[in-house]
Enzyme design. Structure first.
Site, mmCIF file in Angstrom:
data_model
loop_
_atom_site.group_PDB
_atom_site.id
_atom_site.type_symbol
_atom_site.label_atom_id
_atom_site.label_comp_id
_atom_site.label_asym_id
_atom_site.label_seq_id
_atom_site.Cartn_x
_atom_site.Cartn_y
_atom_site.Cartn_z
ATOM 1 N N ARG A 59 0.814 -1.222 0.000
ATOM 2 C CA ARG A 59 0.000 0.000 0.000
ATOM 3 C C ARG A 59 0.838 1.258 0.000
ATOM 4 N NH1 ARG A 59 -5.182 -1.155 2.161
ATOM 5 N NH2 ARG A 59 -5.199 -3.390 2.453
ATOM 6 N N THR A 60 1.770 1.328 0.936
ATOM 7 C CA THR A 60 2.587 2.531 1.060
ATOM 8 C C THR A 60 3.431 2.724 -0.198
ATOM 9 O OG1 THR A 60 2.671 2.194 3.436
ATOM 10 C CG2 THR A 60 4.279 3.697 2.521
ATOM 11 N N LYS A 88 22.300 -9.812 1.047
ATOM 12 C CA LYS A 88 23.643 -10.349 0.782
ATOM 13 C C LYS A 88 24.662 -9.758 1.754
ATOM 14 C CE LYS A 88 22.615 -10.776 -4.114
ATOM 15 N NZ LYS A 88 22.232 -9.659 -4.994
ATOM 16 N N ARG A 109 11.407 2.151 3.287
ATOM 17 C CA ARG A 109 10.855 1.494 4.469
ATOM 18 C C ARG A 109 11.876 0.463 4.913
ATOM 19 N NH1 ARG A 109 5.288 -0.778 6.571
ATOM 20 N NH2 ARG A 109 4.720 1.312 5.932
ATOM 21 N N HIS A 137 6.397 6.886 10.877
ATOM 22 C CA HIS A 137 5.843 6.722 9.533
ATOM 23 C C HIS A 137 5.165 8.060 9.232
ATOM 24 C CE1 HIS A 137 4.157 5.154 5.999
ATOM 25 N NE2 HIS A 137 3.245 4.337 6.474
#
Ligand SMILES: [Zn+2]
Lengths: 311, 149
Positions: A59-60, A88, A109, A137
């Site tokens: 969504r974000t 990695k 994020r 957020h």
């Protein structure tokens, strides 16, 4: 907290709600309204957004990428952490140093708290925090505030209930802080084990927030302007019986809405599970889908502002 | 007797009123094992204020304010005595710096500073009792949560 040297919003990082004053928040909402009223399709032509999701959040990510595309910019995207360099063993610092060369602005994020702050310190380009673990957020907070202002025609002095999981729900933490800046009266409605954590209460006391604690919403309904619902996750309860006891208390049904004011609105950061009964969707009080949609305009405003294309 | 146990130094610094057991940490914090001159650690002295205390004497080194402030994080009661030619020339209380960089570890396991190559940074929220705010994860920590890097 210190920011890169900036004039206005140009080149500014968007990391935490704590970095913004009341005036600055209001300015962002004002610009968002401009984009909601009228599309600006060519504004960010030639600008590239790098979308780095070290943790999935469809969504974000869609909302940011759509916001950029709607302003005429383009997007390069790291959608899946599993295929990314970080799995990695590359450090976040190194990843940012590489990626910043390919873009003009970064949205990220990350599961670790403070990751966006660190990325912003490394990157010469502005960084927008799309969520850093349980911490911040900020664009969610801006879209929540935008929706509240849109439905109430003001932000100051509102009566707002924050309901559900207030312990782990980071959206309610930042929103409580921002609303307190505007002099809201806050009602924290949650089972005792999921009430607002100490570090959040400390921030709220610092700005002299007005608040009270409740376990049931029933008695509050007639006073409220906004009911901000959040999901209570079964996993948060060590004892499943404990969950079953509270499960029903925080579900919104039409019955609960009998005594509400005319301007009363329900918001929810989505996805919902069963906190809001589907029958509520058809009432004039349901605003959560429009709220989610508002993310698009708030993110357009932030992108335009930090790219120096809006004043 | 006392004078014998706590012998005077000619030049340098005497760090007094260290909470018992923290003397060793101060030696680590200031990297005094690498100091080429004599460093003396006294532990378990009787103190009216603290009950028991440690004392650290560093010969031929005068601690600067930055070094003194670092000490405040683990020994907030410490006093710094600067000695020149057997005479006490300056006595100061330690003071926690407003910004604490690269000295203590963030106690939040999900904080980026515990996973990436980055200097920790905390802001002093309150001196007594000590409370600091992590610049990165935005959490508050009291003295019991702080450990040296
Ligand atoms: Zn931290």
């Amino acid at each position: 907290m210190p920011q890169k040297a900036t004039v206005g919003f140009k080149n500014r990082d968007i990391i935490s709600i704590h970095d913004f004053s009341k005036d600055e928040i209001q300015h962002i909402l004002k610009v968002a309204k401009v984009y909601k009223d009228r599309p600006h399709p060519g504004l960010l032509k030639g600008t590239i957004l790098a979308s780095l999701f070290f943790e999935p959040s469809t969504r974000t990510r869609f909302s940011f990428e759509s916001a950029m595309e709607r302003l005429g910019g383009s997007v390069i995207s790291l959608a899946d952490a599993k295929s990314s360099s970080s799995s990695k063993g590359e450090s976040l610092s190194d990843s940012i140093r590489i990626v910043e060369k390919y873009c003009d602005v970064i949205v990220m994020r990350h599961p670790l708290e403070g990751a966006a702050r660190l990325a912003a310190e490394i990157s010469k380009n502005p960084v927008i925090n799309g969520g850093d673990g349980a911490n911040q957020h900020p664009t969610q907070t801006f879209l929540d505030l935008f929706s509240i202002q849109e439905t109430q025609k003001k932000l100051s002095g509102l009566h707002v209930a924050l309901v559900g999981d207030l312990k782990y729900g980071r959206t309610t933490h930042s929103l409580a802080y921002a609303l307190a800046l505007f002099g809201a009266k806050l009602y924290f409605v949650a089972p005792q084990s999921l009430q607002m954590p100490d570090h959040i209460m400390r921030n709220l006391k610092k700005i002299k927030a007005k608040y009270s604690f409740h376990t049931h919403p029933d008695q509050l309904m007639s006073k409220l302007d906004i009911f901000y619902a959040t999901r209570i996750q079964r996993e948060r309860f060590p004892d499943p019986l404990e969950y079953e006891k509270v499960e029903g208390i925080y579900v919104i049904t039409n019955k609960l809405l009998k005594k509400v004011k005319k301007n009363f609105r329900i918001l929810h950061p989505l996805p919902r599970v069963n906190e809001i009964n589907y029958e509520v969707d058809d009432t004039p009080y349901a605003y959560y889908f429009e709220q989610a949609n508002n993310g698009l305009y708030v993110r357009q405003a932030l992108l335009a502002l930090i790219m120096g294309k809006a004043s | 007797m006392r004078a014998f146990r706590v012998y005077a130094i000619k030049q340098g610094t005497v760090i007094d009123h260290i909470p018992e057991g923290k003397g060793v940490e101060i030696i680590e914090l200031l990297s005094l094992r690498k100091w080429k001159k004599v460093v003396t650690l006294g532990m378990g002295f009787t103190s009216r204020k603290l009950g028991a205390k440690d004392i650290v004497k560093i010969e031929e080194k005068e601690l600067n304010q930055d070094e003194a402030n670092k000490i405040a994080l683990i020994a907030p009661t410490a006093t710094i005595n600067i000695i020149r030619n057997f005479k006490l020339v300056r006595k100061t209380q330690v003071k926690v710096p407003r910004v604490i960089e690269g000295i203590v570890k963030c106690a939040n396991p999900a904080c980026i500073t515990n996973h990436d190559h980055v200097r920790t940074r905390f802001y002093l929220e309150k001196a007594k009792p000590l409370l600091v705010l992590c610049h990165y994860c935005e959490r508050y920590f009291d003295e019991s949560a702080l450990t040296l890097l």
